[in-house]
Design a protein around this motif. Structure first.
Motif, short mmCIF file in Angstrom:
data_model
loop_
_atom_site.label_atom_id
_atom_site.label_comp_id
_atom_site.label_asym_id
_atom_site.label_seq_id
_atom_site.Cartn_x
_atom_site.Cartn_y
_atom_site.Cartn_z
N SER A 1 -102.31 -1.58 46.45
CA SER A 1 -103.73 -1.53 46.10
C SER A 1 -104.08 -2.38 44.89
O SER A 1 -105.26 -2.57 44.57
CB SER A 1 -104.16 -0.08 45.85
OG SER A 1 -103.43 0.48 44.76
N GLY A 2 -103.06 -2.90 44.18
CA GLY A 2 -103.31 -3.76 43.03
C GLY A 2 -103.85 -3.02 41.82
O GLY A 2 -104.64 -3.57 41.05
N THR A 3 -103.41 -1.78 41.63
CA THR A 3 -103.86 -0.98 40.49
C THR A 3 -102.70 -0.63 39.59
O THR A 3 -101.55 -0.55 40.05
CB THR A 3 -104.54 0.32 40.97
OG1 THR A 3 -103.62 1.05 41.79
CG2 THR A 3 -105.79 0.02 41.76
N ASP A 4 -102.98 -0.42 38.32
CA ASP A 4 -101.94 -0.03 37.38
C ASP A 4 -101.46 1.39 37.68
O ASP A 4 -102.21 2.22 38.20
CB ASP A 4 -102.47 -0.08 35.94
CG ASP A 4 -102.80 -1.50 35.50
OD1 ASP A 4 -102.14 -2.44 36.00
OD2 ASP A 4 -103.70 -1.66 34.66
N VAL A 5 -100.20 1.66 37.34
CA VAL A 5 -99.65 3.00 37.47
C VAL A 5 -99.99 3.77 36.21
O VAL A 5 -99.68 3.33 35.09
CB VAL A 5 -98.12 2.97 37.68
CG1 VAL A 5 -97.55 4.39 37.71
CG2 VAL A 5 -97.79 2.24 38.97
N GLU A 6 -100.63 4.92 36.38
CA GLU A 6 -101.02 5.76 35.25
C GLU A 6 -100.25 7.07 35.28
O GLU A 6 -99.85 7.54 36.34
CB GLU A 6 -102.52 6.05 35.29
CG GLU A 6 -103.39 4.82 35.11
CD GLU A 6 -104.87 5.16 35.08
OE1 GLU A 6 -105.64 4.42 34.45
OE2 GLU A 6 -105.24 6.19 35.69
N ARG A 7 -100.06 7.64 34.11
CA ARG A 7 -99.44 8.96 34.03
C ARG A 7 -100.26 9.86 33.12
O ARG A 7 -101.05 9.38 32.29
CB ARG A 7 -98.01 8.86 33.52
CG ARG A 7 -97.86 8.39 32.09
CD ARG A 7 -96.41 8.51 31.63
NE ARG A 7 -96.21 7.98 30.29
CZ ARG A 7 -96.44 8.66 29.17
NH1 ARG A 7 -96.89 9.91 29.25
NH2 ARG A 7 -96.23 8.10 27.99
N VAL A 8 -100.05 11.14 33.29
CA VAL A 8 -100.77 12.13 32.48
C VAL A 8 -100.17 12.15 31.09
O VAL A 8 -98.95 12.24 30.92
CB VAL A 8 -100.69 13.52 33.13
CG1 VAL A 8 -101.33 14.56 32.22
CG2 VAL A 8 -101.36 13.51 34.50
N ASN A 9 -101.01 12.09 30.09
CA ASN A 9 -100.59 12.23 28.71
C ASN A 9 -101.06 13.60 28.23
O ASN A 9 -102.25 13.82 28.00
CB ASN A 9 -101.19 11.13 27.84
CG ASN A 9 -100.69 11.20 26.41
OD1 ASN A 9 -99.56 11.61 26.16
ND2 ASN A 9 -101.54 10.80 25.45
N GLY A 10 -100.13 14.54 28.11
CA GLY A 10 -100.49 15.91 27.79
C GLY A 10 -100.24 16.82 28.98
O GLY A 10 -99.66 16.40 29.99
N SER A 11 -100.67 18.04 28.90
CA SER A 11 -100.44 19.01 29.97
C SER A 11 -101.68 19.14 30.84
O SER A 11 -102.79 19.32 30.34
CB SER A 11 -100.09 20.38 29.38
OG SER A 11 -100.00 21.35 30.41
N VAL A 12 -101.46 19.05 32.17
CA VAL A 12 -102.58 19.20 33.11
C VAL A 12 -103.07 20.64 33.17
O VAL A 12 -104.11 20.93 33.76
CB VAL A 12 -102.18 18.73 34.53
CG1 VAL A 12 -101.86 17.26 34.53
CG2 VAL A 12 -101.00 19.55 35.06
N PHE A 13 -102.30 21.55 32.56
CA PHE A 13 -102.68 22.95 32.57
C PHE A 13 -103.54 23.33 31.36
O PHE A 13 -103.84 24.50 31.14
CB PHE A 13 -101.43 23.85 32.63
CG PHE A 13 -100.59 23.61 33.85
CD1 PHE A 13 -101.00 24.07 35.09
CD2 PHE A 13 -99.41 22.89 33.75
CE1 PHE A 13 -100.23 23.84 36.22
CE2 PHE A 13 -98.63 22.66 34.89
CZ PHE A 13 -99.05 23.14 36.12
N SER A 14 -103.90 22.33 30.58
CA SER A 14 -104.79 22.56 29.44
C SER A 14 -105.94 21.56 29.52
O SER A 14 -105.96 20.68 30.36
CB SER A 14 -104.02 22.38 28.12
OG SER A 14 -103.66 21.02 27.94
N ASP A 15 -106.90 21.72 28.64
CA ASP A 15 -108.04 20.80 28.63
C ASP A 15 -107.76 19.54 27.81
O ASP A 15 -108.57 18.62 27.78
CB ASP A 15 -109.27 21.51 28.03
CG ASP A 15 -109.74 22.66 28.91
OD1 ASP A 15 -109.52 22.58 30.13
OD2 ASP A 15 -110.29 23.64 28.35
#
Length: 274
Positions: free
Chosen positions: A222-236
């Motif tokens: 798709s030609g998009t950058d790979v992103e990752r979560v910074n922090g916990s997805v279980f918090s805001d």
């Protein structure tokens, strides 16, 4: 070697799976475009024209491959797994194993022929989708953004999509040889894709997930950058940060494919006939 490659290419295109899967995707794409046309024509979806404007406009053009950037690797993996699975099921693999000095030549020929053949099929399907969506955009009067830059981006996306699919053919071939069962390889692949990598690892081990094959295949196609979560997805308190570019994602995907094929070659070269 040239004769073996030619034989493997002919064998690939003679298989029903190689013809059925791409034909089914083509029919699915055609049906989706026809439905979209009538939805827009009837005015039931006011965002439809905006969507078509996005299709026809500039650097975001590769996004039109959205669904098939996922479906084509699945197709390629299944074709790769079934290409060697047929030999396992019919007992032909035992005969191939008697060609002990030529085992690796056979494996290389099948992997290369399948990679090239499936890449061509994937690119044809991608071009077909572009043609269908361009026609849909033309019917809605929204092709004004299809300039040279647009077509350059589309051509690049077509090539990346084909390469990703070809690599997944070789990946599926290698995995199937390792587990010695095409059904097991395909079922395991689907479970891994949709449950392990896409959910468990992406949520609980995001730093690991950005280096796994599915994530990088989708980003590369798709030609998009790979992103990752910074922090916990279980918090805001979390956000997304860029891990690496789609070019790096392509290299990571190639690395996973090479690992699969090399491991399969080692096992295949040492395998006993009995």
């Amino acid at each position: 070697m040239n004769h073996l490659l030619l034989s493997e290419i002919k064998r690939l295109f003679a298989r029903r799976m190689t013809r059925f899967f791409p034909a089914a995707l083509a029919v699915l794409m055609l049906g989706g475009v026809v439905i979209a046309y009538f939805v827009i024509k009837n005015g039931d979806d006011p965002s439809g024209v905006d969507f078509l404007n996005d299709i026809a406009g500039g650097p975001d053009a590769p996004d039109i491959f959205g669904p098939i950037s996922t479906l084509l690797p699945v197709m390629a993996f299944v074709i790769g797994a079934s290409s060697i699975g047929a030999d396992i099921k019919t007992g032909m693999l035992e005969q191939i194993l008697t060609w002990e000095p030529r085992r690796l030549r056979f494996l290389v020929a099948r992997a290369v022929a399948g990679l090239v053949g499936v890449a061509m099929i994937a690119m044809i399907l991608a071009i077909l989708l572009v043609a269908l969506l361009w026609g849909l955009a033309a019917a809605a009067g929204t092709t004004g953004g299809t300039d040279t830059e647009f077509w350059t981006h589309v051509a690049s996306a077509v090539l990346r999509t084909g390469l990703a699919a070809g690599l997944f053919f070789a990946f599926g071939l290698g995995v199937t040889l390792l587990v010695n069962n095409s059904v097991g390889a395909i079922v395991g692949f689907v479970i891994y894709w949709f449950i392990i990598e896409s959910f468990l690892i992406s949520v609980f081990l995001p730093r690991v997930g950005v280096y796994l094959p599915i994530t990088n295949a989708d980003a590369f196609a798709s030609g998009t950058d790979v992103e990752r979560v910074n922090g916990s997805v279980f918090s805001d308190n979390f956000d997304f940060i860029v891990s690496h570019s789609y070019t790096t994602a392509g290299l990571i995907l190639a690395g996973w494919t090479a690992l699969s094929v090399v491991a399969a070659a080692v096992v295949f070269s040492r395998r006993d006939i009995a």
